[in-house]
Design a protein around this motif. Structure first.
Motif, PDB file in Angstrom:
ATOM      1  N   ASP A 164       0.832  -1.197   0.000  1.00  0.00           N
ATOM      2  CA  ASP A 164       0.000   0.000   0.000  1.00  0.00           C
ATOM      3  C   ASP A 164       0.876   1.260   0.000  1.00  0.00           C
ATOM      4  O   ASP A 164       0.667   2.199  -0.770  1.00  0.00           O
ATOM      5  CB  ASP A 164      -0.886  -0.040   1.260  1.00  0.00           C
ATOM      6  CG  ASP A 164      -2.235   0.601   0.989  1.00  0.00           C
ATOM      7  OD1 ASP A 164      -2.414   1.108  -0.128  1.00  0.00           O
ATOM      8  OD2 ASP A 164      -3.088   0.581   1.901  1.00  0.00           O
ATOM      9  N   LYS A 167       2.667   1.598  -3.340  1.00  0.00           N
ATOM     10  CA  LYS A 167       1.788   2.144  -4.394  1.00  0.00           C
ATOM     11  C   LYS A 167       1.671   3.669  -4.251  1.00  0.00           C
ATOM     12  O   LYS A 167       1.721   4.406  -5.215  1.00  0.00           O
ATOM     13  CB  LYS A 167       0.403   1.492  -4.260  1.00  0.00           C
ATOM     14  CG  LYS A 167      -0.525   1.784  -5.409  1.00  0.00           C
ATOM     15  CD  LYS A 167      -1.889   1.178  -5.174  1.00  0.00           C
ATOM     16  CE  LYS A 167      -2.611   1.963  -4.085  1.00  0.00           C
ATOM     17  NZ  LYS A 167      -3.957   1.460  -3.826  1.00  0.00           N
ATOM     18  N   ASN A 168       1.567   4.124  -2.993  1.00  0.00           N
ATOM     19  CA  ASN A 168       1.395   5.561  -2.763  1.00  0.00           C
ATOM     20  C   ASN A 168       2.640   6.380  -3.054  1.00  0.00           C
ATOM     21  O   ASN A 168       2.547   7.523  -3.481  1.00  0.00           O
ATOM     22  CB  ASN A 168       0.958   5.808  -1.316  1.00  0.00           C
ATOM     23  CG  ASN A 168      -0.537   5.626  -1.163  1.00  0.00           C
ATOM     24  OD1 ASN A 168      -1.304   6.485  -1.564  1.00  0.00           O
ATOM     25  ND2 ASN A 168      -0.938   4.482  -0.623  1.00  0.00           N
ATOM     26  N   LYS A 176       2.713   2.005 -10.378  1.00  0.00           N
ATOM     27  CA  LYS A 176       1.555   1.963  -9.459  1.00  0.00           C
ATOM     28  C   LYS A 176       0.628   0.822  -9.849  1.00  0.00           C
ATOM     29  O   LYS A 176       0.120   0.092  -9.012  1.00  0.00           O
ATOM     30  CB  LYS A 176       0.802   3.291  -9.520  1.00  0.00           C
ATOM     31  CG  LYS A 176       1.380   4.392  -8.662  1.00  0.00           C
ATOM     32  CD  LYS A 176       0.472   5.607  -8.700  1.00  0.00           C
ATOM     33  CE  LYS A 176       1.128   6.866  -8.149  1.00  0.00           C
ATOM     34  NZ  LYS A 176       1.279   6.870  -6.698  1.00  0.00           N
ATOM     35  N   LYS A 177       0.419   0.670 -11.155  1.00  0.00           N
ATOM     36  CA  LYS A 177      -0.521  -0.346 -11.664  1.00  0.00           C
ATOM     37  C   LYS A 177      -0.016  -1.759 -11.290  1.00  0.00           C
ATOM     38  O   LYS A 177      -0.778  -2.599 -10.783  1.00  0.00           O
ATOM     39  CB  LYS A 177      -0.614  -0.208 -13.199  1.00  0.00           C
ATOM     40  CG  LYS A 177      -1.690  -1.005 -13.851  1.00  0.00           C
ATOM     41  CD  LYS A 177      -3.035  -0.252 -13.797  1.00  0.00           C
ATOM     42  CE  LYS A 177      -4.175  -1.261 -13.851  1.00  0.00           C
ATOM     43  NZ  LYS A 177      -5.227  -1.025 -12.913  1.00  0.00           N
ATOM     44  N   GLU A 180      -0.444  -2.459  -7.700  1.00  0.00           N
ATOM     45  CA  GLU A 180      -1.865  -2.677  -7.389  1.00  0.00           C
ATOM     46  C   GLU A 180      -2.276  -4.118  -7.697  1.00  0.00           C
ATOM     47  O   GLU A 180      -2.971  -4.762  -6.892  1.00  0.00           O
ATOM     48  CB  GLU A 180      -2.702  -1.713  -8.217  1.00  0.00           C
ATOM     49  CG  GLU A 180      -3.999  -1.338  -7.557  1.00  0.00           C
ATOM     50  CD  GLU A 180      -4.595  -0.123  -8.256  1.00  0.00           C
ATOM     51  OE1 GLU A 180      -4.074   0.973  -8.022  1.00  0.00           O
ATOM     52  OE2 GLU A 180      -5.538  -0.307  -9.043  1.00  0.00           O
ATOM     53  N   ASN A 181      -1.756  -4.635  -8.807  1.00  0.00           N
ATOM     54  CA  ASN A 181      -2.075  -6.029  -9.157  1.00  0.00           C
ATOM     55  C   ASN A 181      -1.533  -6.995  -8.116  1.00  0.00           C
ATOM     56  O   ASN A 181      -2.213  -7.923  -7.683  1.00  0.00           O
ATOM     57  CB  ASN A 181      -1.491  -6.389 -10.534  1.00  0.00           C
ATOM     58  CG  ASN A 181      -2.213  -5.637 -11.631  1.00  0.00           C
ATOM     59  OD1 ASN A 181      -3.344  -5.167 -11.430  1.00  0.00           O
ATOM     60  ND2 ASN A 181      -1.575  -5.477 -12.783  1.00  0.00           N
ATOM     61  N   LEU A 183      -0.874  -6.350  -5.072  1.00  0.00           N
ATOM     62  CA  LEU A 183      -1.609  -6.128  -3.830  1.00  0.00           C
ATOM     63  C   LEU A 183      -2.902  -6.945  -3.826  1.00  0.00           C
ATOM     64  O   LEU A 183      -3.240  -7.582  -2.808  1.00  0.00           O
ATOM     65  CB  LEU A 183      -1.904  -4.625  -3.704  1.00  0.00           C
ATOM     66  CG  LEU A 183      -2.419  -4.092  -2.376  1.00  0.00           C
ATOM     67  CD1 LEU A 183      -1.509  -4.515  -1.228  1.00  0.00           C
ATOM     68  CD2 LEU A 183      -2.478  -2.571  -2.406  1.00  0.00           C
ATOM     69  N   LYS A 184      -3.563  -6.975  -4.971  1.00  0.00           N
ATOM     70  CA  LYS A 184      -4.826  -7.723  -5.064  1.00  0.00           C
ATOM     71  C   LYS A 184      -4.593  -9.198  -4.758  1.00  0.00           C
ATOM     72  O   LYS A 184      -5.336  -9.827  -4.011  1.00  0.00           O
ATOM     73  CB  LYS A 184      -5.417  -7.590  -6.472  1.00  0.00           C
ATOM     74  CG  LYS A 184      -6.298  -6.374  -6.599  1.00  0.00           C
ATOM     75  CD  LYS A 184      -7.037  -6.384  -7.933  1.00  0.00           C
ATOM     76  CE  LYS A 184      -7.544  -4.959  -8.215  1.00  0.00           C
ATOM     77  NZ  LYS A 184      -7.269  -4.534  -9.571  1.00  0.00           N
TER      78      LYS A 184
END
Ligand SMILES: C[S@@+](CC[C@H](N)C(=O)[O-])C[C@H]1O[C@@H](n2cnc3c(N)ncnc32)[C@H](O)[C@@H]1O
Length: 790
Positions: A164, A167-168, A176-177, A180-181, A183-184
């Motif tokens: 998290d 990403k920030n 970032k993308k 995010e993947n 992280l999911k």
């Protein structure tokens, strides 16, 4: 040093050679005056203190070069070499040097973390990410790497937080993308509730209370010494102390932590200011240097717009609460890390003296007013030092003070007072410093894991334990313990804390004495006396060196030529010590039969009683049997012994190279037969030969013979040292591993016995110092269970 010594004129050499502790003020000033006129002396000082030429200054270009090499090896899959290069780069990288987008040190920690991740060292990976983040809290790649490692460790909650943050703080949209993947995926995997893990290496706290307040008393022969006002039960902790000052030995600089002296992990932490010390953790780095890497945070602070929970998380991960409030934090090494390299060149006792002086100055006592020697209150033996040694001490003291002046300036004046104090200080260190040791148990990789069997039994026998010196330290109260070759206390170290434990019941008022090295059973009396005189400049007055004991008589003795007699025939080399001890006995002796199967205590009694009771007609001399008086041809026996020992040496070499031919083995077995026939049954050479054969038979897979030889070796050691001595314990480890390999149920008894011996010497710390004890116990237990089932 040799060159400088040779340049000192004879007249000055003589003055120094004749000096006593009261003259040092003038002798050292005269020598300083002379040396100051020599260009060679000034060149030597320049070499030792030159910042430009020094070995230990940080060097950004060299660090970048190592980093490049490391990256190349990493991409080629040569991970070991890559790790070595990253660590070298970290050691010499200046902490505030930029490297592309981030601080160089932070980048190196991150690269090393990626390598650890690749090779599955996940804890090391997280620790290195933490270090990178402490310097650079908004380092997206470090958060990302930390998140991946935490996920692999199953610490999902932290992994989610890490990604998290990543990403920030990541700037690119593509990045970032991708995060995010990831992280999911991790959120899907998340089931646990584990929170921030503090997995930084920490020093374990061994809190065993010390219940006894010792007294210092004076003995006419040995000076001050320690006694207890009350009886002390066996295995009690009698003393615990932190060092006043400590240094790591040069040979251990790359293998052990420079603060706690424990073996280094793979994720070593270098000193912030110079390129010499390596630490096992930030805790040790902070304790030793007094600074944290977070003092060098990059300016790119954390984005204020981040949600509060993430800001708190970042603060938690990047905070450095590493300093131990219970331990005095004296930055021991600080005065040495100004880019100079005299600490790497001067002898360790001189560098240790430098640390003591630096501690005094740093504590703001003001050198001139302080009574350094009075405060330490250590014994010294300047008078016993050789003329050559006195000259060396003078020169080292002068060199040390000049080197220290580079750090302390006028706070440390160089004059007769400071020089004479430094000379005495180094001479005190020589007789009072303790060697900090570690048990070397690296061979224990061969022990089976908790599910394993001793399948590769040959290796099992290599499970020997040795003590290796790793440091040198001054313990002010610890240095008040006198030496005995038959000690009743045992010293050991955890981290650099000194622990002293009673190895037997000690009556109130009885001296508590440890061994400075040699012990009865290990070396003959003459060798012990020479060693102590050479190393500590005193003639040992302990009970083992002044009174008759069986071990000293038999350790190097020959067998009586009379086949019906078990008497002792003394070797030539025992003339001085043992014959004197025997002659000093009132009513010299006809010794009764020394039956090899008597217990050692009984044997001692036999010897003592015999010596007191019998008439004066006995002829005490080397070559004649102390029991029946038969004469032995020592020359012939000595020749046969030498020949047999050459065969044993061949066997030892074969064991080291693990190439044992049948010829070597049968030659060695024959040589053992010769040794048994000419040497006394308790001669140390026989014990060593039995031990070598045990190892060799084990390596070739003949475990029954290995067991027999190991047992024979133990039997002799029991006679020489006493049955509960730690030397016997170490041999029992070998026996137990052979027995376990054979599936011999008596392994359980052997392991119980060695457990009791280790308890006696290490108390509650035994399992920590010898972690494999637990493994052995478990194996013995399994064996017993299997026996019950079948
Ligand atoms: C580390 S100090 C021990 C404390 C010392 N006795 C004192 O008064 O400070 C070592 C010195 O103690 C003396 N010493 C220790 N053990 C001895 C022994 N077994 N026999 C004779 N002297 C001994 C020697 O002078 C040695 O150099």
């Amino acid at each position: 040093m040799e060159k400088l010594k040779s340049m000192v004129p004879d007249r000055l050499k003589q003055i120094v050679a004749d000096s006593n502790a009261d003259d040092l003020h003038s002798t050292s000033s005269s020598l300083l005056h002379f040396l100051n006129k020599l260009s060679q002396f000034h060149q030597m000082i320049r070499d030792l203190t030159d910042l430009e030429a020094s070995l230990c200054a940080k060097n950004k270009d060299a660090a970048l070069e190592f980093k490049q090499k490391a990256n190349k090896c990493y991409f080629n899959g040569d991970y070991d070499t890559a790790l070595a290069f990253y660590t070298r780069a970290l050691r010499i990288a200046p902490i505030n040097a930029d490297d592309m987008d981030k601080n160089l040190v932070a980048t190196l920690y991150l690269n090393r973390a990626s390598l650890f991740h690749k090779i599955g060292l996940l804890m090391e990976c997280v620790r290195d990410c933490n270090r990178a983040l402490q310097i650079s809290p908004s380092y997206a790649k470090a958060w990302y790497r930390r998140g991946k490692a935490n996920a692999a460790l199953g610490i999902y909650k932290d992994a989610i937080h890490d990604l998290d943050v990543a990403k920030n703080v990541e700037l690119s949209l593509g990045g970032k993308k991708q995060i995010e993947n990831e992280l999911k995926i991790i959120v899907d995997q998340y089931e646990g509730t584990r929170s921030v893990q503090h997995i930084e290496n920490t020093v374990r706290n061994f809190n065993e209370p010390q219940q006894i307040n010792l007294l210092c008393v004076t003995d006419p022969d040995k000076g001050r010494g320690m006694v207890s006002p009350c009886d002390i039960p066996q295995a009690s902790l009698v003393h615990k102390e932190e060092p006043y000052a400590l240094i790591i030995l040069k040979s251990c600089r790359d293998t052990h932590c420079h603060y706690c002296l424990n073996e280094l992990p793979k994720d070593t932490v270098p000193c912030i200011s110079c390129s010499i010390p390596l630490y096992c953790s930030q805790h040790c780095q902070v304790q030793a240097r007094g600074e944290t890497i977070s003092c060098y945070r990059t300016k790119d602070g954390v984005d204020d717009s981040l949600p509060n929970n993430l800001k708190e998380y970042i603060a938690e991960v990047t905070s450095c609460s590493d300093s131990d409030p219970d331990v005095e934090c004296f930055p021991e090494h600080k005065h040495e890390c100004l880019g100079v390299h005299w600490p790497a060149v001067l002898p360790s006792d001189v560098v240790l003296a430098g640390r003591i002086l630096a501690k005094f100055i740093s504590q703001k006592r003001g050198y001139m007013e302080c009574n350094l020697l009075g405060t330490l209150n250590l014994s010294q033996s300047y008078l016993q030092i050789s003329p050559e040694g006195k000259l060396e001490l003078h020169i080292y003291a002068i060199v040390l003070l000049i080197c220290l002046q580079h750090s302390f300036g006028t706070e440390l004046p160089i004059n007769g007072i400071s020089l004479s104090q430094t000379i005495i200080l180094v001479s005190q260190i020589r007789v009072n410093a303790m060697a900090v040791v570690r048990m070397k148990s690296t061979d224990f990789h061969c022990l089976p894991d908790q599910f394993g069997k001793f399948s590769n039994i040959g290796d099992a026998l290599t499970c020997s334990v040795d003590q290796v010196p790793v440091g040198q330290a001054i313990y002010t109260a610890g240095s008040l313990f006198n030496h005995s070759c038959q000690p009743n206390i045992h010293a050991y170290f955890l981290s650099h804390t000194l622990f002293i434990r009673a190895t037997e019941h000690v009556a109130a008022g009885h001296p508590l004495e440890l061994s400075y090295g040699p012990q009865v059973g290990q070396w003959a009396c003459e060798d012990r006396l020479n060693f102590l005189e050479d190393k500590y400049s005193f003639r040992c007055q302990c009970i083992g060196c002044s009174q008759l004991n069986l071990s000293d008589l038999v350790l190097k003795a020959f067998h009586c030529v009379n086949p019906n007699c078990n008497g002792v025939v003394l070797d030539h080399c025992l003339d001085n010590s043992e014959l004197n001890k025997l002659k000093n006995f009132p009513g010299v002796p006809r010794m009764q039969v020394l039956d090899p199967f008597l217990k050692v205590d009984e044997l001692k009694n036999v010897a003592h009683l015999a010596l007191e009771l019998t008439n004066n007609s006995f002829n005490v001399q080397s070559g004649s049997c102390l029991n029946c008086g038969s004469n032995c041809d020592l020359e012939a026996s000595d020749k046969a012994r030498r020949k047999a020992l050459i065969c044993m040496k061949r066997l030892q070499d074969a064991i080291v190279s693990k190439e044992i031919s049948t010829t070597i083995l049968s030659d060695a077995s024959r040589a053992l037969g010769v040794l048994r026939s000419i040497l006394h049954g308790y001669n140390k050479h026989i014990a060593e030969a039995e031990d070598n054969l045990a190892q060799a038979f084990s390596l070739v897979g003949d475990f029954r013979s290995a067991r027999d030889h190991c047992k024979a070796s133990i039997k002799i050691l029991e006679m020489l040292y006493g049955s509960d001595h730690i030397a016997v314990g170490h041999e029992l480890i070998k026996l137990s591993t052979i027995q376990l390999s054979l599936g011999d149920p008596s392994a359980a008894d052997t392991i119980n016995r060695l457990g009791l011996i280790f308890l006696r010497y290490y108390g509650s710390h035994a399992d920590f110092i010898f972690p494999y004890l637990q493994t052995l116990k478990r194996e013995a237990n399994n064996l017993t269970q299997e026996g019950r089932v079948t």
